[in-house]
Scaffold this active site. Structure first.
Site, PDB file in Angstrom:
ATOM      1  N   SER A   1     -10.056  -0.456   6.926  1.00 29.25           N
ATOM      2  CA  SER A   1      -9.438  -0.253   5.611  1.00 29.25           C
ATOM      3  C   SER A   1      -8.773  -1.482   5.006  1.00 29.25           C
ATOM      4  O   SER A   1      -8.406  -1.470   3.835  1.00 29.25           O
ATOM      5  CB  SER A   1      -8.414   0.887   5.682  1.00 29.25           C
ATOM      6  OG  SER A   1      -9.077   2.123   5.680  1.00 29.25           O
TER       7      SER A   1
ATOM      8  N   LYS B   1       0.841  -1.206   0.000  1.00 30.25           N
ATOM      9  CA  LYS B   1       0.000   0.000   0.000  1.00 30.25           C
ATOM     10  C   LYS B   1       0.873   1.252   0.000  1.00 30.25           C
ATOM     11  O   LYS B   1       1.905   1.290   0.700  1.00 30.25           O
ATOM     12  CB  LYS B   1      -0.895  -0.020   1.248  1.00 30.25           C
ATOM     13  CG  LYS B   1      -1.933   1.103   1.298  1.00 30.25           C
ATOM     14  CD  LYS B   1      -2.831   0.947   2.530  1.00 30.25           C
ATOM     15  CE  LYS B   1      -3.910   2.019   2.574  1.00 30.25           C
ATOM     16  NZ  LYS B   1      -4.834   1.844   3.711  1.00 30.25           N
TER      17      LYS B   1
ATOM     18  N   SER C   1      -9.808   1.883   2.759  1.00 34.11           N
ATOM     19  CA  SER C   1      -8.906   2.613   1.883  1.00 34.11           C
ATOM     20  C   SER C   1      -7.882   1.743   1.158  1.00 34.11           C
ATOM     21  O   SER C   1      -7.293   2.198   0.187  1.00 34.11           O
ATOM     22  CB  SER C   1      -8.155   3.654   2.708  1.00 34.11           C
ATOM     23  OG  SER C   1      -7.296   3.014   3.646  1.00 34.11           O
TER      24      SER C   1
END
Ligand SMILES: [Zn+2]
Lengths: 508, 495
Positions: free
Chosen positions: A178, A79, A154
């Site tokens: 997330s 990420k 996210s």
């Protein structure tokens, strides 16, 4: 078998045994990224050369008879909230466009030390704020199961790249859901570890007391493999737990006899999509069939979770994001035409101060997207004199009550099960105009973070429209072995986690 | 010192101080960067003190220990549980956009430090409100000279550990404030907490001052509190306060403005001009939005650890003064002078006193010879070339009667200047013990040359013999004046 069809556990075994080279494994996934990511937009950066170089070095190491790390040859997508010294780290924000940190996040360093191959950085909601990945400054991620739909967020890029077999595993971060929510919406398995289990050093902070890095993969067994590498004490993170790391992969097969799973009837109230409710109840039945006992429990303060979360997280974020002011790094507004000061020119000192304030305001106005600004304003307001007690201090009190709910619940049960999200993946743009509706996508996940315990999400069925439905298990602090074991046992009884979206099918 | 209004000062001066002290650690408060002063700009920095994304603080245990040591010496209560807070504000020398500090649960509170004048003229117990730890900001330099108005930032200092010491408004005069600061500095230097170097910014003082003015009907009018900043020496603190007290009294006479009716004012001290000036009023009142620092864990302090820290601490100056005076039977004034010079000098004195066996003699030598020449030469006592053993040797020879004290001083000065041994110096200066035959013939000579002195002594004026001593010294610098006097008197008596 194609490397992209292999589990991560099998892939590293094949590399270690010499049945597969790290280079070949890496090439296969890089090729898939090249072919598919134009439609999905899961990656913000792909490090083709770096990945191939690392893979070749691992193969050379093996040839030379040197010992290989536990993740040798395993391609990993990371990420873009984690710092990487060899790749930009942007948090999907214009504020950090092109920013290259001078250091690796602890988790990235551990991955490298374990001989993993970092293939790229994944798309996300800007600064991890959002539940749809639409808040990325670099365009939304498209859900591989239906490109018109959101992957969740996210960690939407990490979830989507695993779902589309562009990487066997990925690293995500979870502040209020997330990892778990996008894993649920993309039909993969994602684990949010206990707060402090994985070092946060080098994770660009959103809400420090809630953020936690975790693995995202196609199965619990693959999550266990990855967690074993990234978990553990880091003296550079004062909140990291100084406790030994269990061998997460060794206890997965023990049956679930005697394990008590809590079911919260309130989870099944209005707002939960009937198809989701049905799949979740089916999953409870499967756990029962696997030997677990299902016990209805009450989480009396759960309904205050979203309100509490949307105070605690923005308050911390308002402070954590103050550093992006254009002064030292990141986006700085071009010095525009100096506006005339109303009421004549200020003194020379005043000139500096007003130019500085203008630079701050314009840099932040230009660099941050609307959701980030919204949360900074919420947090700044709630921490301000006169409002602190009514908002932030009260939120901390409720947070303690929620934590107590978990402690009480775990007196009666070993795990708490339920839905991850109220619906399957929603359409891109469907909620983006309604921040409040978007905040409610975190309904089932935020309390885990507020309590600091662990949670896992995995597919438990599909809608008639062919969209994955997620199931969530939560466990007491440090009970990751049980979370992984329960999920693995479920995944031995079901094949939801083996299903792949059409886009991931091999080309003829 | 006026504690109550007098004819000279028809008001009471009320002063409280806020002192920031840089702790003497090798590394910063939350990262491993060096705290050494004077490095090229932005060379002692890392992701943490630069506030880079993803960086995290880790508390420096040594800094915490030093701060606790200071608080213990100030008689403060140490909290069993203390936490960190973020103080949020934007400024380019604060790269995170917040300062890690302590807000509502400082690690210590409620202490006191007494300032005592050994001559007894001044004594004041100043209460300490709180002592807390925080990180320093960087340094902004406005480059006006370049004509561009650029601002340059040096973050070497960012993250340096600071101890903030806040007093109650217990000081009653500018002189007292200065004396108290001297005592505080001495204490912190003694305990190894800080070098308190004001030039390098290791010690910074802000002063809050106002006046309590008795009015008709027994009411006390309080002038608005003014905070004075930018004072870069204790002398400036005193001067700024003297100026501010006079200014406030004048202003009060003109406006009768009282506290609470106007906001607290900040004034900067302009040292060359010798005035305080009102500082630009910030547009918004500061709201620092303090909240608990989530990146750090609270610190718990155990009784055992506290006891160990206390044991390892050593004596504060006030205790040391008493101990020196009692052990060596020296006057409080002597003890004060010695202790105020720092613990290296005290160690030198104790070594000397032990060798000499007499505290007062050793103390006299310290004050008149060692300290005076040390001050002339500069440098530290540890680097002073004449060591206690040598001084004790010289003092011992005086006691034996080899030479007198003034001769001994010359020898001390020569040993210091030449670096030679005492024996060498004594030989080269032709100093040798004068034997009795030599002394008798010298005295006879003297008496023959000074018939008037002989007559005066015979007439009962023994003190006239003193006139002979100078002459004796001229004839032979090695003679002992006491012996010359006794011998001459004896000879005259037998005449
Ligand atoms: Zn540093």
């Amino acid at each position: 078998m194609q490397p992209s069809d292999m589990s991560a556990v099998d892939l590293v075994t094949a590399v270690r045994q010499g049945d597969l080279t790290a280079l070949r494994a890496t090439e296969v996934f890089l090729e898939r990224i090249e072919r598919l990511d134009g439609q999905i937009n899961a990656f913000l950066a792909v490090d083709r050369e770096g990945a191939l170089r690392t893979a070749a070095a691992i193969d050379a190491k093996r040839k030379a008879g040197k010992p290989l790390g536990p993740l040798a040859g395993l391609p990993v997508a990371v990420k873009d909230a984690l710092c990487t010294s060899d790749l930009p780290t942007t948090c999907a924000s214009k504020m950090l466009a092109g920013f290259r940190p001078p250091y690796d996040a602890e988790v990235v360093a551990r991955l490298r030390a374990a001989d993993a191959v970092i293939v790229g950085k994944t798309n996300m909601d800007e600064f991890a704020m959002g539940g749809s990945n639409e808040n990325s400054a670099f365009g939304p991620v498209h859900n591989p199961w239906d490109l018109t739909r959101a992957p969740g967020g996210s960690s939407g890029g990490s979830a989507a790249c695993v779902a589309a077999d562009m990487a066997p595993v990925a690293i995500g971060s979870d502040t209020g859901g997330s990892i778990r929510q996008p894993a649920g919406l993309c039909g993969i398995t994602g684990l949010k570890p206990t707060y402090g289990r994985v070092s946060r050093r080098g994770l660009v902070a959103f809400a420090s007391s809630l953020d936690q890095i975790g693995p995202m993969a196609r199965s619990a067994a693959d999550c266990a493999l990855l967690l074993e590498t990234i978990a553990g004490h880091d003296p550079g993170d004062a909140t990291s737990l100084d406790l030994p790391v269990p061998a997460y992969g060794t206890d997965l097969e023990r049956p679930l006899e005697g394990v008590r799973i809590g079911r919260v009837p309130a989870h099944f109230g209005a707002g939960l999509d009937p198809e989701v409710a049905h799949a979740v109840e089916e999953a409870f039945a499967a756990f029962r069939a696997a030997g677990a006992t299902i016990i209805d429990i009450d989480m009396p303060h759960a309904d205050a979770g979203v309100a509490t979360y949307y105070l605690v997280a923005p308050c911390e974020a308002s402070s954590n994001l103050a550093r992006y002011d254009g002064a030292h790094y990141g986006h700085r507004a071009e010095p525009g035409g100096h506006r005339a000061e109303p009421g004549g020119a200020p003194a020379s000192g005043g000139g500096f101060e007003s130019a500085l304030v203008e630079m701050y305001c314009r840099s932040r106005a230009e660099g941050f997207g609307p959701e980030v600004k919204r949360r900074i304003m919420l947090g700044t307001y709630a921490l301000s004199a006169g409002y602190y007690d009514a908002y932030y201090a009260k939120a901390l009190k409720v947070r303690r009550l929620i934590r107590q709910d978990y402690l009480d619940a775990f007196e009666k049960v070993d795990l708490i099960g339920g839905p991850v999200s109220a619906t399957a993946a929603f359409k891109l743009g469907e909620k983006s105009g309604d921040p409040l509706a978007m905040y409610l996508v975190d309904l089932y996940t935020v309390c885990t973070n507020l309590a600091g315990v662990g949670g896992i999400s995995f597919p438990c069925g599909f809608t008639k429209g062919g969209l994955p439905i997620g199931f969530q298990l939560q466990a007491p602090a440090l009970a990751e072995p049980l979370l992984l074991r329960a999920t693995d046992r479920y995944q031995h009884l079901t094949d939801w986690h083996r299903r792949r979206p059409a886009i991931a099918a091999r080309p003829r | 010192m006026t504690a109550t209004p007098t004819a000279a000062a028809p008001f009471t001066t009320v002063i409280g101080l806020e002192v920031h002290v840089q702790l003497q650690t090798r590394t910063k408060l939350f990262c491993g960067c060096s705290t050494t002063f004077g490095a090229p700009p932005n060379t002692h920095v890392c992701p943490t003190c630069l506030g880079l994304p993803g960086s995290l603080p880790v508390m420096n245990r040594t800094a915490f220990e030093l701060a606790v040591r200071a608080a213990l010496a100030l008689g403060c209560k140490i909290a069993p549980f203390t936490k960190w807070d973020r103080k949020n504000y934007f400024y380019p020398d604060l790269p995170k956009g917040y300062q890690i500090s302590q807000f509502d649960l400082p690690f210590s509170s409620e202490g006191a430090l007494e300032v005592v004048d050994p001559k007894g003229a001044l004594s004041r117990n100043v209460r300490i409100t709180r002592v807390h730890l925080e990180e320093d900001a960087g340094k902004s330099m406005h480059d006006e000279a370049a004509g561009t108005g650029d601002t340059r930032i040096d973050l070497n200092r960012a993250g340096t550990p600071l101890c903030e010491i806040v007093t109650e408004p217990d000081l009653r005069s500018p002189q007292e404030a200065r004396a108290w600061l001297n005592e505080l500095k001495l204490l912190l230097v003694y305990l190894g907490v800080s070098d308190c170097n004001m030039q390098e910014g290791s010690l910074r003082v802000d002063a809050n001052v106002n006046l309590h003015i008795p009015c008709d009907g027994g009411r006390i009018a309080k002038t608005p509190i003014v905070e004075i900043k930018n004072m870069n020496s204790f002398r400036s603190v005193e001067r700024a306060l003297v100026y501010e007290v006079a200014r406030q009294y004048e202003e009060w006479q003109a406006t009768k403005a009282e506290m609470g009716k106007t906001p607290k004012q900040t004034r900067g001290w302009d040292d060359p001009a010798g005035v305080t000036r009102a500082q630009r009023h910030k547009e918004e009142s500061s709201d620092y939005r303090y909240f608990p620092e989530p990146d750090l864990v609270p610190v718990t302090v155990s009784d055992e650890w506290l006891a160990a820290t206390r044991d390892a601490m050593g004596d504060p100056p006030s205790v040391l003064r008493e101990k020196l005076a009692a052990t060596w039977k020296i006057p409080p004034y002597d003890a004060d002078v010695l202790v105020n010079q720092g613990h290296e000098l005290v160690a030198y004195f104790q070594d000397l006193a032990e060798r000499v066996g007499e505290g007062k003699v050793a103390s006299n030598w310290m004050q008149q010879d060692v300290l005076r020449t040390l001050n002339e030469r500069g440098g530290s006592i540890d680097a002073f070339p004449v060591r206690p053993a040598t001084v004790a040797d010289i003092i011992g020879r005086v006691a034996k009667g080899d030479f007198d004290t003034s001769r001994a001083r010359e020898i001390f000065a020569e040993v210091l200047a030449s670096g030679r041994t005492v024996d060498d110096v004594v030989a080269s200066m032709g100093i040798a013990a004068v034997d009795d035959d030599e002394l008798i013939s010298l005295c006879r000579e003297l008496l023959a040359e000074n018939p008037r002195v002989v007559a005066d002594v015979k007439g009962g004026k023994e003190q006239a013999a003193a006139g002979l001593i100078g002459q004796a010294k001229k004839k032979n610098p090695n003679v002992n004046p006491g012996k010359v006097r006794a011998m001459c008197l004896d000879l005259i008596r037998r005449m």
